[in-house]
Design a protein around this motif. Structure first.
Motif, PDB file in Angstrom:
ATOM      1  N   VAL A  83       0.860  -1.184   0.000  1.00  0.00           N
ATOM      2  CA  VAL A  83       0.000   0.000   0.000  1.00  0.00           C
ATOM      3  C   VAL A  83       0.896   1.233   0.000  1.00  0.00           C
ATOM      4  CG1 VAL A  83      -1.756   1.294   1.274  1.00  0.00           C
ATOM      5  CG2 VAL A  83      -1.832  -1.218   1.226  1.00  0.00           C
ATOM      6  N   GLU A  84       0.788   2.036  -1.043  1.00  0.00           N
ATOM      7  CA  GLU A  84       1.623   3.229  -1.172  1.00  0.00           C
ATOM      8  C   GLU A  84       0.802   4.478  -0.874  1.00  0.00           C
ATOM      9  OE1 GLU A  84       3.935   3.524  -4.818  1.00  0.00           O
ATOM     10  OE2 GLU A  84       3.481   1.410  -5.211  1.00  0.00           O
ATOM     11  N   LEU A  85       1.361   5.325  -0.011  1.00  0.00           N
ATOM     12  CA  LEU A  85       0.758   6.603   0.328  1.00  0.00           C
ATOM     13  C   LEU A  85       1.700   7.708  -0.112  1.00  0.00           C
ATOM     14  CD1 LEU A  85      -0.337   5.697   3.969  1.00  0.00           C
ATOM     15  CD2 LEU A  85      -1.735   5.596   1.896  1.00  0.00           C
ATOM     16  N   HIS A  86       1.159   8.712  -0.805  1.00  0.00           N
ATOM     17  CA  HIS A  86       1.973   9.813  -1.305  1.00  0.00           C
ATOM     18  C   HIS A  86       1.440  11.134  -0.759  1.00  0.00           C
ATOM     19  CE1 HIS A  86       4.225   7.292  -4.114  1.00  0.00           C
ATOM     20  NE2 HIS A  86       3.072   6.694  -4.390  1.00  0.00           N
ATOM     21  N   ALA A  87       2.316  11.916  -0.185  1.00  0.00           N
ATOM     22  CA  ALA A  87       1.926  13.225   0.335  1.00  0.00           C
ATOM     23  C   ALA A  87       1.395  14.079  -0.807  1.00  0.00           C
ATOM     24  CB  ALA A  87       3.127  13.899   0.990  1.00  0.00           C
ATOM     25  N   GLY A  88       0.287  14.752  -0.561  1.00  0.00           N
ATOM     26  CA  GLY A  88      -0.295  15.619  -1.577  1.00  0.00           C
ATOM     27  C   GLY A  88      -1.253  14.925  -2.519  1.00  0.00           C
ATOM     28  N   ASP A  89      -1.381  13.599  -2.416  1.00  0.00           N
ATOM     29  CA  ASP A  89      -2.322  12.846  -3.256  1.00  0.00           C
ATOM     30  C   ASP A  89      -3.201  12.011  -2.331  1.00  0.00           C
ATOM     31  OD1 ASP A  89      -3.727  11.301  -5.046  1.00  0.00           O
ATOM     32  OD2 ASP A  89      -1.972  10.689  -6.217  1.00  0.00           O
ATOM     33  N   PRO A  90      -4.484  12.316  -2.240  1.00  0.00           N
ATOM     34  CA  PRO A  90      -5.350  11.575  -1.319  1.00  0.00           C
ATOM     35  C   PRO A  90      -5.575  10.126  -1.728  1.00  0.00           C
ATOM     36  CG  PRO A  90      -6.664  13.029  -2.690  1.00  0.00           C
ATOM     37  CD  PRO A  90      -5.224  13.363  -2.966  1.00  0.00           C
ATOM     38  N   ARG A  91      -5.351   9.805  -3.005  1.00  0.00           N
ATOM     39  CA  ARG A  91      -5.600   8.453  -3.469  1.00  0.00           C
ATOM     40  C   ARG A  91      -4.565   7.482  -2.892  1.00  0.00           C
ATOM     41  NH1 ARG A  91      -5.353   9.315  -9.734  1.00  0.00           N
ATOM     42  NH2 ARG A  91      -3.408  10.269  -8.994  1.00  0.00           N
ATOM     43  N   VAL A  92      -4.918   6.210  -2.908  1.00  0.00           N
ATOM     44  CA  VAL A  92      -4.061   5.170  -2.356  1.00  0.00           C
ATOM     45  C   VAL A  92      -3.719   4.185  -3.469  1.00  0.00           C
ATOM     46  CG1 VAL A  92      -3.866   3.326  -0.637  1.00  0.00           C
ATOM     47  CG2 VAL A  92      -5.151   5.412  -0.100  1.00  0.00           C
ATOM     48  N   ARG A  93      -2.464   3.766  -3.508  1.00  0.00           N
ATOM     49  CA  ARG A  93      -2.035   2.789  -4.502  1.00  0.00           C
ATOM     50  C   ARG A  93      -1.834   1.437  -3.839  1.00  0.00           C
ATOM     51  NH1 ARG A  93      -0.826   7.737  -5.648  1.00  0.00           N
ATOM     52  NH2 ARG A  93      -0.835   8.485  -7.815  1.00  0.00           N
ATOM     53  N   VAL A  94      -2.346   0.410  -4.464  1.00  0.00           N
ATOM     54  CA  VAL A  94      -2.217  -0.956  -3.956  1.00  0.00           C
ATOM     55  C   VAL A  94      -1.616  -1.798  -5.065  1.00  0.00           C
ATOM     56  CG1 VAL A  94      -3.435  -2.987  -3.080  1.00  0.00           C
ATOM     57  CG2 VAL A  94      -4.193  -0.698  -2.425  1.00  0.00           C
ATOM     58  N   SER A  95      -0.571  -2.541  -4.736  1.00  0.00           N
ATOM     59  CA  SER A  95       0.083  -3.336  -5.770  1.00  0.00           C
ATOM     60  C   SER A  95       0.295  -4.765  -5.316  1.00  0.00           C
ATOM     61  CB  SER A  95       1.423  -2.707  -6.171  1.00  0.00           C
ATOM     62  OG  SER A  95       2.349  -2.766  -5.114  1.00  0.00           O
ATOM     63  N   GLY A  96       0.436  -5.638  -6.310  1.00  0.00           N
ATOM     64  CA  GLY A  96       0.683  -7.040  -6.026  1.00  0.00           C
ATOM     65  C   GLY A  96       0.989  -7.808  -7.293  1.00  0.00           C
ATOM     66  N   THR A  97       1.521  -8.998  -7.106  1.00  0.00           N
ATOM     67  CA  THR A  97       1.792  -9.901  -8.210  1.00  0.00           C
ATOM     68  C   THR A  97       0.548 -10.746  -8.481  1.00  0.00           C
ATOM     69  OG1 THR A  97       2.713 -11.477  -6.639  1.00  0.00           O
ATOM     70  CG2 THR A  97       4.261  -9.983  -7.716  1.00  0.00           C
ATOM     71  N   GLY A  98       0.668 -11.697  -9.379  1.00  0.00           N
ATOM     72  CA  GLY A  98      -0.455 -12.578  -9.679  1.00  0.00           C
ATOM     73  C   GLY A  98       0.035 -13.801 -10.431  1.00  0.00           C
ATOM     74  N   ALA A  99      -0.854 -14.771 -10.588  1.00  0.00           N
ATOM     75  CA  ALA A  99      -0.496 -15.992 -11.305  1.00  0.00           C
ATOM     76  C   ALA A  99      -1.763 -16.665 -11.820  1.00  0.00           C
ATOM     77  CB  ALA A  99       0.256 -16.963 -10.395  1.00  0.00           C
ATOM     78  N   ARG A 100      -1.641 -17.264 -12.988  1.00  0.00           N
ATOM     79  CA  ARG A 100      -2.776 -18.007 -13.523  1.00  0.00           C
ATOM     80  C   ARG A 100      -2.931 -19.316 -12.752  1.00  0.00           C
ATOM     81  NH1 ARG A 100      -4.583 -19.086 -19.833  1.00  0.00           N
ATOM     82  NH2 ARG A 100      -6.587 -20.034 -19.294  1.00  0.00           N
ATOM     83  N   ILE A 101      -4.150 -19.674 -12.472  1.00  0.00           N
ATOM     84  CA  ILE A 101      -4.442 -20.929 -11.792  1.00  0.00           C
ATOM     85  C   ILE A 101      -4.756 -21.971 -12.861  1.00  0.00           C
ATOM     86  CG2 ILE A 101      -5.992 -22.106 -10.186  1.00  0.00           C
ATOM     87  CD1 ILE A 101      -6.543 -19.376  -8.910  1.00  0.00           C
TER      88      ILE A 101
END
Length: 296
Positions: A272-290
């Protein structure tokens, strides 16, 4: 039984893990044109995952934009406004077919940009940027009812983290506990918690334990979606990031590491990335095909 109007390609991906047996499984339909609401709900119910994502042509205001789509999310029981893990899964699936890059997804909750990058070893990572979040007070009687449904006591909570409702595309009641042992011991009243969540328009209850300044362990009961527990919840992670920043519990410029799913055998990691001056939140992750013969 609902009869599908056509037979789309239905993919199965996990989000927030490179292991198909970790993270949170999601259904992904990259071309859902022509599918009715009933079709989409039937597919989601058949898969049985907490959510399935369906891509179609973008709305008029995004027409002509490269990488723009409309996306809808269905749980086995109903449509939901936004789903983080299915967004990550969809972006990874799209990138495997069309290459890494940027997507612009029109959701019921608003427009969500997503960027997929490829590491030197070929691992794909997707980062979504939430709609503008909000944090609201939780009524004392609602918190009491939630605790009783969970079988928890007020003394189990961490007083540094007051109960609140966080929003970053969907609403989540945030409850933080004082010990990892309390978080691990989860056996709740499914119908009672579902009724409370339905009355408050909650998607999950975000249960949190703080390990260190930027590392947290979380769990998310999801009875309103017909699922006991969501293994990794991107929308709740975004809401929690907004909550932690607004209450001054983390730095305004920070990266939080959320661990989820280990208690139910599907470990995953959400950044979870928080950036000063930007109220939005960034969420990142990897993935894989099942694999089709893999875990469901």
């Amino acid at each position: 039984m609902t009869t599908l109007h056509r037979s789309p390609e239905i993919l199965r991906y996990t989000a927030f893990s490179t292991d198909p047996e970790g993270g949170n499984p999601a259904g992904v339909v990259l071309d859902a044109e022509g599918l009715t609401d009933a079709d989409q709900l039937a597919i989601a119910a058949e898969l049985g995952y907490s959510e399935t994502a369906f891509l179609t042509a973008p709305p008029p205001e995004l027409a002509g934009r490269e990488g723009a789509y409309t996306v809808r999310y269905f749980s086995p029981r109903a449509e939901v406004s936004f789903c983080g893990h299915a967004t990550i899964a969809t972006a990874i699936a799209h990138a495997e077919r069309h290459g890494a890059g940027d997507l612009l997804l029109a959701t019921v909750a608003g427009t969500v940009p997503v960027t997929v990058t490829e590491a030197p070893d070929g691992t794909l990572r997707a980062t979504l940027t939430s709609v503008e979040p909000a944090v609201h007070d939780a009524a004392e009687e609602d918190v009491t009812e939630a605790l009783e449904a969970l079988g928890w006591a007020t003394a189990d909570l961490d007083p540094a983290f007051p109960p609140k409702i966080g929003y970053a595309g969907a609403r989540h009641l945030i409850l933080a506990v004082a010990t990892r042992t309390r978080l691990a011991d989860l056996a709740y009243d499914f119908e009672r918690l579902k009724d409370l969540m339905t009355s408050l328009d909650l998607t999950t209850v975000q249960l949190v334990w703080r390990e260190s300044e930027t590392v947290f362990h979380v769990r998310d009961p999801f009875p309103v979606g017909g699922v006991i527990e969501d293994p990794a919840t991107g929308a709740a992670a975004a809401a929690f990031g907004a909550y932690a920043r607004e209450l001054g519990l983390v730095a305004k410029e920070s990266v939080l590491e959320l661990h989820q799913g280990a208690d139910i055998g599907r470990p995953g990691t959400l950044l979870v990335e928080l950036h000063a001056g930007d109220p939005r939140v960034r969420v990142s992750g990897t993935g894989a095909r099942i694999p089709e013969t893999g875990p469901r």
